[in-house]
Motif scaffolding. Structure first.
Motif, PDB file in Angstrom:
ATOM      1  N   ILE A   9       0.899  -1.100  -0.038  1.00 36.81           N
ATOM      2  CA  ILE A   9       0.222  -0.220   0.015  1.00 36.81           C
ATOM      3  C   ILE A   9       0.891   1.245   0.037  1.00 36.81           C
ATOM      4  O   ILE A   9       0.380   2.344  -0.358  1.00 36.81           O
ATOM      5  N   PHE A  14       1.067   1.854  -6.600  1.00 38.09           N
ATOM      6  CA  PHE A  14      -0.150   1.292  -5.741  1.00 38.09           C
ATOM      7  C   PHE A  14      -0.766   2.911  -5.635  1.00 38.09           C
ATOM      8  O   PHE A  14      -2.057   3.108  -5.640  1.00 38.09           O
ATOM      9  N   ILE A  15       0.080   3.756  -5.014  1.00 36.85           N
ATOM     10  CA  ILE A  15      -0.427   5.202  -4.730  1.00 36.85           C
ATOM     11  C   ILE A  15      -0.777   5.722  -5.954  1.00 36.85           C
ATOM     12  O   ILE A  15      -2.253   6.543  -5.970  1.00 36.85           O
ATOM     13  N   LYS A  16       0.059   5.675  -7.060  1.00 40.05           N
ATOM     14  CA  LYS A  16      -0.530   6.253  -8.388  1.00 40.05           C
ATOM     15  C   LYS A  16      -1.947   5.788  -8.829  1.00 40.05           C
ATOM     16  O   LYS A  16      -2.725   6.531  -9.230  1.00 40.05           O
ATOM     17  N   ALA A  17      -2.174   4.333  -8.750  1.00 40.62           N
ATOM     18  CA  ALA A  17      -3.255   3.790  -9.194  1.00 40.62           C
ATOM     19  C   ALA A  17      -4.443   4.377  -8.502  1.00 40.62           C
ATOM     20  O   ALA A  17      -5.489   4.554  -9.007  1.00 40.62           O
ATOM     21  N   TRP A  18      -4.495   4.521  -7.139  1.00 46.16           N
ATOM     22  CA  TRP A  18      -5.415   5.131  -6.366  1.00 46.16           C
ATOM     23  C   TRP A  18      -5.761   6.670  -6.625  1.00 46.16           C
ATOM     24  O   TRP A  18      -6.764   7.154  -6.569  1.00 46.16           O
ATOM     25  N   LEU A  21      -7.887   6.435  -9.746  1.00 41.87           N
ATOM     26  CA  LEU A  21      -9.123   5.935  -9.437  1.00 41.87           C
ATOM     27  C   LEU A  21      -9.840   7.078  -8.888  1.00 41.87           C
ATOM     28  O   LEU A  21     -11.276   7.215  -9.306  1.00 41.87           O
ATOM     29  N   PHE A  22      -9.095   8.003  -7.940  1.00 41.44           N
ATOM     30  CA  PHE A  22      -9.867   8.942  -7.368  1.00 41.44           C
ATOM     31  C   PHE A  22     -10.432  10.219  -8.539  1.00 41.44           C
ATOM     32  O   PHE A  22     -11.388  10.634  -8.253  1.00 41.44           O
ATOM     33  N   TYR A 156      -0.916  16.308  -4.552  1.00 36.76           N
ATOM     34  CA  TYR A 156      -0.512  15.100  -3.880  1.00 36.76           C
ATOM     35  C   TYR A 156       0.976  15.263  -3.362  1.00 36.76           C
ATOM     36  O   TYR A 156       1.617  15.219  -2.374  1.00 36.76           O
ATOM     37  N   LEU A 472     -11.633  -1.884  -8.215  1.00 32.91           N
ATOM     38  CA  LEU A 472     -10.364  -2.400  -7.499  1.00 32.91           C
ATOM     39  C   LEU A 472      -9.599  -3.163  -8.515  1.00 32.91           C
ATOM     40  O   LEU A 472      -8.389  -3.090  -8.401  1.00 32.91           O
ATOM     41  N   VAL A 475      -7.268  -0.529  -9.888  1.00 30.83           N
ATOM     42  CA  VAL A 475      -6.018  -0.190  -9.024  1.00 30.83           C
ATOM     43  C   VAL A 475      -5.171  -1.317  -9.141  1.00 30.83           C
ATOM     44  O   VAL A 475      -3.738  -0.932  -9.216  1.00 30.83           O
ATOM     45  N   THR A 479      -1.039  -1.433 -10.496  1.00 25.77           N
ATOM     46  CA  THR A 479      -0.146  -1.573  -9.646  1.00 25.77           C
ATOM     47  C   THR A 479       0.858  -2.515  -9.951  1.00 25.77           C
ATOM     48  O   THR A 479       2.290  -2.498  -9.720  1.00 25.77           O
TER      49      THR A 479
END
Length: 723
Positions: A9, A14-18, A21-22, A156, A472, A475, A479
Motif C-alpha cells: 500500500i 499502488f498510490i498512483k493507481a489510487w 481511481l480518485f 499530492y 478494484l 487499481v 499497480t
C-alpha cells in the motif's frame, strides 16, 4: 504478512493507481448526480489518457511533459474522430500522427510516455465516445479531465513532497541488500558462480535505474524543495547507498582460492558468510523503515560478529604461517567493516544524530554535474532523423501495424475492433525480445482474466458488485503493470468485462471478442517486429561494448590518480564511477535482449557474453582497488605499478580502437620484457615485505595491489584479444 501488505500500500505504483481511481471517480460521480454522465466519461477518459505521462523526477519537466501529453491527447482524439467519415483519409492521418508522435521518444523515457498519451488517444477515438455530447464538448471535457488529473497529482506532491523519494530510497536499499545476499551465496556455493553473476547483472541494471531516478528527484528539485533538512538527509542517505553498492561490487577474492581455503578452514568462511548475511538483513531493515515506516531497531548484533571475526583472524593458528591468506582475509574483513560503517552512518542520519556531512563541500553546480543532461531542442530530433535510428524505425513499424490493425478490424467487422490496435500499441517494443515476451504474457493474462470474469458474471448478477470489482481491478492492474505483466493483463481484462457487464447482458461475446482481438493484435506486433525493419542486437551491441570499455577506462584512470595523489575522493572519481556502473548495466541489458532473440540472430551472443563477463569482472576488481585505496593509508606509488597501469590503459585503448575498426600497433618484445620486469619488481617487493616485516597494513596493500593489477592486466588482454 502485515509488513508485506504495508509495503504494497506504500508502493509508488499502488498510490498512483489510487490517485487515478480518485481522479476518475469524482467527475463520473458528480456528472452522474446531475444527470450528465457523458461529460463525466469524457473527463474520466482525459484522466486515463494523461496518467501514463505522470512520472516523478524533475518537477518542471514533469509539468511540461504532462501539459504536452494533454495537448497530444486532445489532438489525437480530434484527428481520430474527425476523419472517420472517410476510411482512406482516416488511415493516412492515423499513419502520420502515429509516426510523428511515436518518434518523439528520441528525447528519452519521459518523452516516450508523453507520446503514448497521444497514441492511446487516437486509438480510443475509434470507440466514438463523443456520440452523445458532440465532438467539441467531448474534447473540451477531455481536456478538463487532463487538467483535473494534473491538479490532483500535483497537490499530492505538494502535500507529501518527500514520500516518493523515501519509497525510492527503500527500493534502492532493498535491491542493494539483494546484491549483498548474492555475494553471500557465492561464498557458500562458489560452484554456482555463473548463475549468481547473471542474477547480479540483472540487479545491477535495476539499481542503475533507481540511481538515475533518485539523482533526478533529489538534485534537480533542490530549488523547489529548498535546502531543507529532509532533502539534505535524503541526499546523504543516497550517497551512502551508492558507496555501499561500490563496496558490494568489489571483489578481493580469487574464487579458486576460496574453494581451496574453505576445505581447510571452513569455520572462518562461515563467520564471513554470517556477517554478510547480517549486513544484508540490516539493509533490508532500513528498506522496511523507508517503505513501511517500521520502528528502527537499534540493536543489530553485528558488532559482536565483527569482534568475533576480528579475534579469529588475529589468533587463528592456521593463519600464522599463511601470511598471504591472512592478508586477503584482512582485506575482505575491512570491506565488510566499510559496509557496516556506512550502514551506521545511515542510522545516524535517520535518527538525526551528529555525523560528518559529506555534502558540506558540495556546491549546487558540483551536485548538478551528477545529473544526466536532457536536451529537448529540435536540433536533437533533427540529428536523429535517420533510418538507422532504432526509435524512428520503431515509429514507422508501429504506424504501419496500427493501420493494418484498423483494416483487419473493418474488413472482418469485428466487435470493438479498436482493441486490436490497442493491443498492438501496448505490446510492440523497439526490440524483438521484449515484444515476444509481452505478446505471450498479454495473451495468457487475457485468458486468465477472461476465465475468472466469466465465472464471476455467471455466478453473480449484481451491478453494484461489478462496479466495485471493476474499480478494484483497475487499481490492481495499474499497480502490477511494471511488476507482473500477466497479472496486469488479467486484471485489465476483468475491469473491461465488469464495465461491459453493467452495459450489456451478453458478456460472453465480450470475452470472446476481447480474446480474439488480443490474439490478432499480439500476432501483428510479433510478426511486425520480425519482418518490418527489425532491430537485431548483433547489429548494435558494439556501441554498448565501446561505452562500457570507455567507462572502465575512465574509472581506472581515476583510481590510478587517487593512488598517486593520496587525495580524498573527488567529484571526478564519483562521476567516472557513475559512468562505469551505468555503461556496464547497459551492456548487461544488451546481453539480455540478445538472449531473447531467435537463435538464428544470436551469432554474436558468445562474444557479447565474454565482453559482459570480462568487463563486469574488471569493474569489480576496480571497485575493490578503489575502496582499499580510499579507506587505507597507502605507500608511494612505485614505477612498476605505474608501468603496469599504463599497459592496462593501453590495452583498453587498443580494444576501443579495434572496435572502431582503427589500425593498432603491435606490442614490441622490448615492451613485453619491460612488463615482465615490472611484475617481477612487484612480486619481489611483496616477498621481501612478507619475509622481513610484520606490518599487516603494508602486507595487505602489497598483496592486494599485486593481485588486482595482475588480474586487471589479464582481463584487459582478454578484452583486447576478442575485440
Amino acid at each position: 504478512m502485515f509488513k508485506r501488505f504495508k509495503n504494497i500500500i506504500n508502493d509508488t505504483d499502488f498510490i498512483k493507481a489510487w490517485l487515478l481511481l480518485f481522479s476518475i471517480f469524482v467527475p463520473v460521480f458528480f456528472f452522474y448526480l446531475v444527470d450528465a454522465m457523458p461529460y463525466g466519461i469524457a473527463m474520466a477518459l482525459g484522466v486515463f489518457l494523461i496518467a501514463p505521462s505522470d512520472i516523478q523526477g524533475n518537477l518542471k519537466h514533469r509539468f511540461y511533459g504532462m501539459v504536452s501529453a494533454a495537448i497530444l491527447a486532445v489532438l489525437g482524439s480530434l484527428i481520430g474522430e474527425i476523419t472517420q467519415f472517410n476510411l482512406t483519409l482516416n488511415l493516412i492521418c492515423l499513419f502520420l500522427f502515429v509516426f510523428f508522435t511515436a518518434s518523439v521518444a528520441v528525447y528519452g523515457f519521459r518523452a516516450s510516455l508523453v507520446s503514448f498519451s497521444g497514441l492511446l488517444a487516437i486509438v480510443l477515438s475509434y470507440a466514438n465516445f463523443s456520440k452523445e455530447t458532440g465532438l467539441g464538448l467531448h474534447l473540451l471535457f477531455l481536456g478538463l479531465g487532463c487538467c483535473w488529473y494534473i491538479l490532483v497529482s500535483t497537490l499530492y506532491i505538494i502535500i507529501r513532497p518527500h514520500s516518493y523519494i523515501k519509497r525510492q530510497l527503500g527500493n534502492l536499499a532493498n535491491k542493494t541488500a539483494q546484491f549483498l545476499v548474492l555475494r553471500q551465496k557465492i561464498i557458500e556455493k562458489p560452484k554456482n558462480l555463473t548463475k549468481y553473476l547473471e542474477k547480479q547483472n540483472q540487479l545491477h541494471i535495476e539499481i542503475n535505474e533507481l540511481h538515475e531516478s533518485l539523482r533526478e528527484s533529489l538534485i534537480s528539485n533542490r530549488k523547489i524543495y529548498g535546502q531543507s533538512n529532509t532533502n539534505r538527509r535524503n541526499l546523504l542517505i543516497f550517497t551512502e547507498l551508492i558507496d555501499i553498492f561500490e563496496v558490494a561490487l568489489a571483489n578481493p577474492i580469487d574464487y579458486n582460492w576460496l574453494t581451496d581455503f574453505k576445505k581447510t578452514t571452513p569455520q572462518i568462511i562461515k563467520l564471513f558468510s554470517e556477517l554478510q548475511s547480517d549486513l544484508a538483513k540490516r539493509l533490508l531493515h532500513f528498506s522496511s523503515y523507508f517503505l513501511s515506516e517500521v520502528k528502527l531497531d537499534k540493536k543489530d548484533g553485528i558488532r559482536l560478529k565483527i569482534k568475533k571475526l576480528r579475534d579469529v583472524l588475529q589468533n587463528d593458528s592456521s593463519l600464522k604461517s599463511d601470511i598471504e591468506s591472512k592478508a586477503t582475509l584482512k582485506t575482505w574483513f575491512n570491506q565488510e567493516i566499510s559496509i557496516y560503517e556506512k550502514l551506521s552512518h545511515i542510522e545516524r542520519i535517520v535518527l538525526n544524530l551528529k555525523s560528518k556531512d559529506k555534502l558540506a563541500k558540495l556546491t549546487s553546480k558540483s551536485i548538478n554535474r551528477f545529473l544526466t543532461p536532457v536536451d529537448y531542442s529540435f536540433k536533437v530530433y533533427k540529428n536523429q532523423l535517420s533510418f538507422k535510428n532504432i526509435i524512428l524505425r520503431h515509429a514507422l513499424r508501429l504506424a504501419v501495424l496500427m493501420v493494418l490493425g484498423v483494416i483487419v478490424g473493418k474488413w472482418f467487422a469485428l466487435q470493438n475492433a479498436y482493441w486490436i490496435v490497442l493491443t498492438t500499441l501496448v505490446i510492440l517494443r523497439p526490440n524483438f525480445g521484449l515484444t515476444k515476451e509481452r505478446s505471450v504474457k498479454r495473451i495468457l493474462g487475457t485468458l486468465l482474466g477472461g476465465a475468472i470474469a466469466f465465472l464471476i458474471v455467471y455466478l453473480f448478477h449484481d451491478p453494484i458488485l461489478f462496479l466495485v470489482l471493476s474499480m478494484l481491478c483497475l487499481v490492481i492492474a495499474f499497480t502490477l503493470i511494471q511488476k507482473n505483466y500477466i497479472g496486469a493483463a488479467a486484471f485489465i481484462t476483468l475491469n473491461v468485462v465488469f464495465l461491459y457487464a453493467l452495459l450489456q447482458p451478453n458478456v460472453l461475446s465480450v470475452i470472446q471478442y476481447r480474446l480474439l482481438d488480443t490474439v490478432i493484435g499480439a500476432s501483428l506486433a510479433f510478426c511486425g517486429n520480425f519482418f518490418l525493419w527489425p532491430t537485431w542486437e548483433h547489429a548494435n551491441y558494439q556501441k554498448e561494448v565501446k561505452e562500457a570499455i570507455k567507462g572502465s577506462l575512465a574509472y581506472f584512470n581515476q583510481i590510478r590518480k587517487l593512488y598517486s595523489t593520496k587525495n580524498e575522493v573527488d567529484d571526478e572519481y564519483k562521476l567516472a564511477r557513475k559512468f562505469a556502473f551505468i555503461t556496464q548495466g547497459n551492456l548487461s541489458a544488451a546481453l539480455q535482449r540478445m538472449a531473447q532473440e531467435p537463435k538464428s540472430k544470436q551469432d554474436a551472443y558468445q562474444k557479447l557474453y565474454k565482453y559482459t563477463a570480462l568487463n563486469q569482472t574488471f569493474i569489480s576488481s576496480l571497485a575493490s582497488l578503489g575502496n582499499f585505496i580510499n579507506t587505507h593509508k597507502t605507500t608511494q606509488m612505485s614505477e612498476s605499478f605505474n608501468f603496469i597501469a599504463s599497459s592496462i590503459a593501453d590495452n583498453l585503448t587498443t580494444t576501443l580502437q579495434n572496435l572502431e575498426g582503427k589500425s593498432t600497433r603491435l606490442v614490441s618484445k622490448k615492451e613485453t620484457e619491460s612488463l615482465k620486469n615490472a611484475y617481477n619488481d612487484l612480486s619481489y617487493s611483496l616477498n621481501k615485505l612478507t619475509l622481513t616485516q610484520n606490518e599487516t597494513e603494508k602486507i595487505q596493500e602489497a598483496i592486494l595491489i599485486y593481485e588486482q593489477m595482475k588480474w586487471l592486466y589479464e582481463i584487459s588482454e582478454k578484452l583486447k584479444k576478442i575485440s
